[in-house]
Design an enzyme around this catalytic site. Structure first.
Site, PDB file in Angstrom:
ATOM      1  N   THR A 326     -12.472  15.790  63.778  1.00  0.00           N
ATOM      2  CA  THR A 326     -11.149  16.369  63.520  1.00  0.00           C
ATOM      3  C   THR A 326     -10.162  15.957  64.603  1.00  0.00           C
ATOM      4  O   THR A 326     -10.529  15.384  65.635  1.00  0.00           O
ATOM      5  CB  THR A 326     -11.202  17.910  63.474  1.00  0.00           C
ATOM      6  N   CYS A 327      -8.886  16.312  64.369  1.00  0.00           N
ATOM      7  CA  CYS A 327      -7.827  15.931  65.301  1.00  0.00           C
ATOM      8  C   CYS A 327      -7.672  16.893  66.466  1.00  0.00           C
ATOM      9  O   CYS A 327      -6.770  16.725  67.287  1.00  0.00           O
ATOM     10  CB  CYS A 327      -6.503  15.861  64.566  1.00  0.00           C
ATOM     11  N   ASP A 328      -8.491  17.930  66.510  1.00  0.00           N
ATOM     12  CA  ASP A 328      -8.312  18.960  67.520  1.00  0.00           C
ATOM     13  C   ASP A 328      -9.073  18.631  68.802  1.00  0.00           C
ATOM     14  O   ASP A 328     -10.210  18.168  68.754  1.00  0.00           O
ATOM     15  CB  ASP A 328      -8.812  20.292  66.953  1.00  0.00           C
ATOM     16  N   GLY A 329      -8.429  18.879  69.944  1.00  0.00           N
ATOM     17  CA  GLY A 329      -9.061  18.632  71.231  1.00  0.00           C
ATOM     18  C   GLY A 329     -10.229  19.574  71.497  1.00  0.00           C
ATOM     19  O   GLY A 329     -11.167  19.250  72.231  1.00  0.00           O
ATOM     20  N   ASN A 365      -9.180  20.401  58.566  1.00  0.00           N
ATOM     21  CA  ASN A 365      -8.731  18.998  58.455  1.00  0.00           C
ATOM     22  C   ASN A 365      -9.110  18.378  57.108  1.00  0.00           C
ATOM     23  O   ASN A 365      -9.033  17.163  56.941  1.00  0.00           O
ATOM     24  CB  ASN A 365      -9.372  18.137  59.558  1.00  0.00           C
TER      25      ASN A 365
END
Ligand SMILES: *Cc1c(COP(=O)(O)O)cnc(C)c1O
Length: 377
Positions: A326-329, A365
């Site tokens: 996913t794009c999350d840190g 996502n």
């Protein structure tokens, strides 16, 4: 789990995939029963609610701990369809509703099944009296959760000093307290928690008996630890303590049940993912895989659990980072894993990922939860 088999399944089904070995579930169940022969097993469904697991555990003789109406119905529907062995005593023998807080709509829906439900406060007692008067009660005590990986005592459990008054009130409004229950915290490696909890439960039962209320069931909850690493002491050692305390503190005809979740399923699953990206950042190799902490690796967030990633490839290893898709840190699986040099398309896997993993997978996502493949069913 057999590495070659995992690879074969990953090739056949694609990744991300979680392989659940029912032979291991049966083995864990048998080991629990062997070490704690006086204790009936109520599998805590929230650890992994796959219907296949419910059916396997039912077939070997387990009962179930549920924490919501959907979980109750999931168990009810799945075991109702199986050959009826004991339909009469069906619900109490087979299901305990162990969430001390229940919406009134849930109580209304449960009442017709005459469920066994837990409570730990007056407001709940009042709700049960009004909306599920046919329920039997289990009083949940607050007990020490010291050193457990997941702590529950700040959220649930009545103060032992109030317990007998609550029992008296329950009987006073026409309900029956059938059981005393507790939970020492999940992944409890401090076995003294169990010793203290058993002593507290015994004291409450004795005082209740003095006031004329006999309680017939003791529910020792979950928390039985999984050997995620070699520092975790084996169940046999914990069981020796529990068995000794039970023999010392309680009458021999007391019915005892436990609600293991993690212990039965954690070691029964492995997750296989594909390396979909690779970069070097600050001199460290970073791999990106097609699973995430929003999916099978949710236990990293919700369960305070760390998983060891392994490669099928051999070769010299180095410390690298592994991130989810996913794009999350936040979606960081590990900042420091020992892995050989991997290429895009290579597979990695994590073992002991059967509990509190796919159970809390999301669609974040737009990525769907990993496919579950059941073997040795
Ligand atoms: C979560 C839970 C369990 C299962 O706990 P484990 O640590 O997985 O064994 C049992 N009982 C209750 C009430 C729970 O909330």
């Amino acid at each position: 789990m057999n590495a070659r088999l995992l690879q074969k399944i990953a090739r056949e089904h694609g990744t991300p995939v979680v392989v659940i070995d029912h032979e291991i579930i049966r083995r864990n169940y048998a080991s629990f029963r062997r070490h704690l022969p006086k204790v009936q097993v109520y599998y805590a469904v929230k650890a992994n609610p796959a219907p296949e697991i419910i059916r396997t555990l039912y077939q070997v003789g387990a009962s179930f701990d549920v924490a919501s109406l959907p979980e109750f119905m999931l168990v009810y529907e799945n075991i109702k369809r199986l050959p009826p062995k004991d339909r009469q005593q069906f619900i109490w023998d087979k299901i305990v509703y162990a969430n001390p807080i229940k919406p009134k709509e849930t109580l209304q829906a449960l009442d017709r099944y005459k469920p066994l439900v837990t409570f730990d406060n007056r407001a709940e007692l009042d709700k049960i009296r009004r909306y599920a008067p046919r329920a039997g009660l289990a009083l949940r005590l607050r007990v020490p959760n010291t050193g457990s990986m997941v702590e529950l005592s700040s959220k649930f459990g009545c103060d032992p000093g109030e317990a007998v008054d609550l029992i008296q009130e329950a009987f006073g409004c026409g309900l029956v307290v059938e059981a005393i229950s507790f939970h020492v915290g999940s992944q409890c490696t401090n076995f003294d928690n169990f010793v203290q909890a058993l002593n507290m439960a015994a004291a409450v039962m004795q005082e209740a008996a003095q006031r004329g209320y006999e309680i017939k069931i003791l529910d020792i909850g979950g928390g039985f630890p999984v050997p995620y690493d070699r520092h975790v002491k084996p169940l046999s050692q914990l069981a020796r303590k529990i068995n000794a305390e039970i023999a010392r503190l309680f009458p021999s005809d007391l019915q005892i049940l436990a609600e293991p979740g993690r212990y039965l399923v954690a070691t029964a699953a492995a997750a296989v993912a594909t390396v979909i990206g690779k970069a070097v950042r600050d001199g460290k190799t970073c791999y990106y895989i097609d699973d995430s902490v929003y999916h099978t690796y949710s236990g990293i967030i919700f369960d305070h659990c760390q998983y060891t990633l392994k490669a099928f490839k051999k070769g010299k290893t180095e410390i690298c980072a592994v991130f989810g898709q996913t794009c999350d840190g936040l979606d960081t699986i590990s900042h420091a894993q020992e892995l050989p040099e991997l290429d895009i398309g290579d597979l990695v896997y994590a073992e002991n990922i059967g509990a509190y993993s796919s159970a809390s997978s999301t669609w974040f996502n737009g990525f769907p939860p990993a496919k579950l493949v059941h073997i040795h069913q």
